[in-house]
Design a protein around this motif. Structure first.
Motif, mmCIF file in Angstrom:
data_model
loop_
_atom_site.group_PDB
_atom_site.id
_atom_site.type_symbol
_atom_site.label_atom_id
_atom_site.label_comp_id
_atom_site.label_asym_id
_atom_site.label_seq_id
_atom_site.Cartn_x
_atom_site.Cartn_y
_atom_site.Cartn_z
ATOM 1 N N ILE A 36 -47.737 3.127 77.255
ATOM 2 C CA ILE A 36 -48.575 4.071 78.012
ATOM 3 C C ILE A 36 -48.518 5.508 77.104
ATOM 4 O O ILE A 36 -47.472 5.978 76.966
ATOM 5 N N LEU A 37 -49.828 5.988 76.843
ATOM 6 C CA LEU A 37 -49.642 7.264 76.048
ATOM 7 C C LEU A 37 -49.891 8.562 77.060
ATOM 8 O O LEU A 37 -49.637 9.394 76.490
ATOM 9 N N THR A 38 -50.367 8.298 78.132
ATOM 10 C CA THR A 38 -50.822 9.619 78.853
ATOM 11 C C THR A 38 -49.405 9.818 79.651
ATOM 12 O O THR A 38 -48.640 9.038 80.200
ATOM 13 N N ASN A 39 -49.086 11.193 79.632
ATOM 14 C CA ASN A 39 -47.724 11.738 80.142
ATOM 15 C C ASN A 39 -48.058 11.919 81.691
ATOM 16 O O ASN A 39 -46.799 11.952 82.640
ATOM 17 N N SER A 40 -49.256 12.825 81.871
ATOM 18 C CA SER A 40 -49.366 13.014 83.306
ATOM 19 C C SER A 40 -49.404 11.964 84.446
ATOM 20 O O SER A 40 -49.810 10.944 84.036
ATOM 21 N N ARG A 41 -49.295 12.276 85.754
ATOM 22 C CA ARG A 41 -49.111 11.291 86.572
ATOM 23 C C ARG A 41 -50.781 10.739 87.009
ATOM 24 O O ARG A 41 -50.713 9.628 87.413
ATOM 25 N N THR A 42 -51.632 11.391 86.536
ATOM 26 C CA THR A 42 -53.022 10.689 87.027
ATOM 27 C C THR A 42 -53.947 11.491 85.885
ATOM 28 O O THR A 42 -53.493 12.666 85.436
ATOM 29 N N HIS A 43 -54.906 10.782 85.458
ATOM 30 C CA HIS A 43 -56.117 11.388 84.880
ATOM 31 C C HIS A 43 -57.413 10.666 85.272
ATOM 32 O O HIS A 43 -57.492 9.653 85.456
ATOM 33 N N PRO A 44 -58.410 11.659 85.461
ATOM 34 C CA PRO A 44 -59.548 11.049 86.259
ATOM 35 C C PRO A 44 -60.564 10.104 85.400
ATOM 36 O O PRO A 44 -61.237 9.543 86.180
ATOM 37 N N HIS A 45 -60.300 10.191 84.121
ATOM 38 C CA HIS A 45 -61.048 8.986 83.201
ATOM 39 C C HIS A 45 -60.186 7.894 83.029
ATOM 40 O O HIS A 45 -60.584 6.927 82.314
ATOM 41 N N GLY A 46 -58.904 7.885 83.484
ATOM 42 C CA GLY A 46 -58.267 6.648 83.360
ATOM 43 C C GLY A 46 -56.827 6.957 82.337
ATOM 44 O O GLY A 46 -57.114 7.817 81.515
ATOM 45 N N ILE A 47 -55.958 6.434 82.590
ATOM 46 C CA ILE A 47 -54.641 6.467 81.880
ATOM 47 C C ILE A 47 -54.721 5.925 80.443
ATOM 48 O O ILE A 47 -55.387 4.535 80.377
ATOM 49 N N LYS A 48 -54.225 6.459 79.459
ATOM 50 C CA LYS A 48 -54.564 6.208 78.115
ATOM 51 C C LYS A 48 -53.555 5.185 77.714
ATOM 52 O O LYS A 48 -52.284 5.583 78.163
ATOM 53 N N VAL A 49 -53.820 4.126 76.931
ATOM 54 C CA VAL A 49 -52.847 3.013 76.688
ATOM 55 C C VAL A 49 -53.042 2.663 75.273
ATOM 56 O O VAL A 49 -54.191 2.539 74.943
ATOM 57 N N MET A 50 -52.071 1.931 74.972
ATOM 58 C CA MET A 50 -52.172 1.282 73.662
ATOM 59 C C MET A 50 -52.058 -0.373 74.026
ATOM 60 O O MET A 50 -51.117 -0.689 74.775
ATOM 61 N N LEU A 51 -52.991 -1.247 73.418
ATOM 62 C CA LEU A 51 -52.852 -2.613 73.738
ATOM 63 C C LEU A 51 -51.964 -3.348 72.742
ATOM 64 O O LEU A 51 -52.015 -3.009 71.476
ATOM 65 N N VAL A 52 -51.420 -4.549 73.028
ATOM 66 C CA VAL A 52 -50.703 -5.583 72.214
ATOM 67 C C VAL A 52 -51.813 -5.915 71.098
ATOM 68 O O VAL A 52 -51.577 -6.163 70.089
ATOM 69 N N GLU A 53 -53.046 -6.269 71.763
ATOM 70 C CA GLU A 53 -53.857 -7.064 70.805
ATOM 71 C C GLU A 53 -54.600 -5.859 70.021
ATOM 72 O O GLU A 53 -55.314 -5.182 70.264
ATOM 73 N N GLY A 54 -54.375 -5.967 68.797
ATOM 74 C CA GLY A 54 -55.050 -5.337 67.871
ATOM 75 C C GLY A 54 -54.611 -3.668 67.755
ATOM 76 O O GLY A 54 -54.969 -2.901 67.287
ATOM 77 N N ASP A 55 -53.621 -3.236 68.604
ATOM 78 C CA ASP A 55 -53.210 -1.957 68.827
ATOM 79 C C ASP A 55 -54.310 -1.154 69.192
ATOM 80 O O ASP A 55 -54.554 0.126 68.720
ATOM 81 N N ALA A 56 -55.281 -1.759 69.888
ATOM 82 C CA ALA A 56 -56.420 -0.806 70.509
ATOM 83 C C ALA A 56 -55.846 0.263 71.371
ATOM 84 O O ALA A 56 -54.933 -0.043 72.193
ATOM 85 N N VAL A 57 -56.528 1.331 71.397
ATOM 86 C CA VAL A 57 -56.358 2.393 72.284
ATOM 87 C C VAL A 57 -57.460 2.896 73.227
ATOM 88 O O VAL A 57 -58.398 3.101 72.454
ATOM 89 N N GLY A 58 -57.296 3.076 74.438
ATOM 90 C CA GLY A 58 -58.174 3.352 75.323
ATOM 91 C C GLY A 58 -57.877 3.794 76.790
ATOM 92 O O GLY A 58 -56.436 3.671 76.876
ATOM 93 N N ARG A 59 -58.835 4.113 77.493
ATOM 94 C CA ARG A 59 -58.378 4.312 78.989
ATOM 95 C C ARG A 59 -58.610 3.177 79.922
ATOM 96 O O ARG A 59 -59.741 2.771 79.718
#
Length: 69
Positions: A36-59
């Protein structure tokens, strides 16, 4: 669960994310949360994460299956 609250997103959960390159089209990528890359409790566009599959990063746009289920 819509993925905008950090407490809902857990490592290992199966989620749908939108990658930076796909923000205009809204194309979703499905995978398991590695970090989980987002540190804040909430984010209006979605929490930013890294996926196991291909190290993809998105919200997170939606949680398909919670971790450990």
């Amino acid at each position: 669960m819509n993925g905008k609250n950090r407490e809902e997103v857990k490592v290992g959960a199966l989620v749908d994310i939108v990658l930076k390159k796909d923000q205009r089209t809204g194309k979703l990528t499905r995978g398991h949360v590695k970090r989980i890359l987002t540190n804040s409790r909430t984010h209006p566009h979605g929490i930013k994460v890294m996926l196991v599959e291909g190290d993809a990063v998105g919200r997170v746009q939606g949680i398909v299956e919670e971790a450990g289920k």
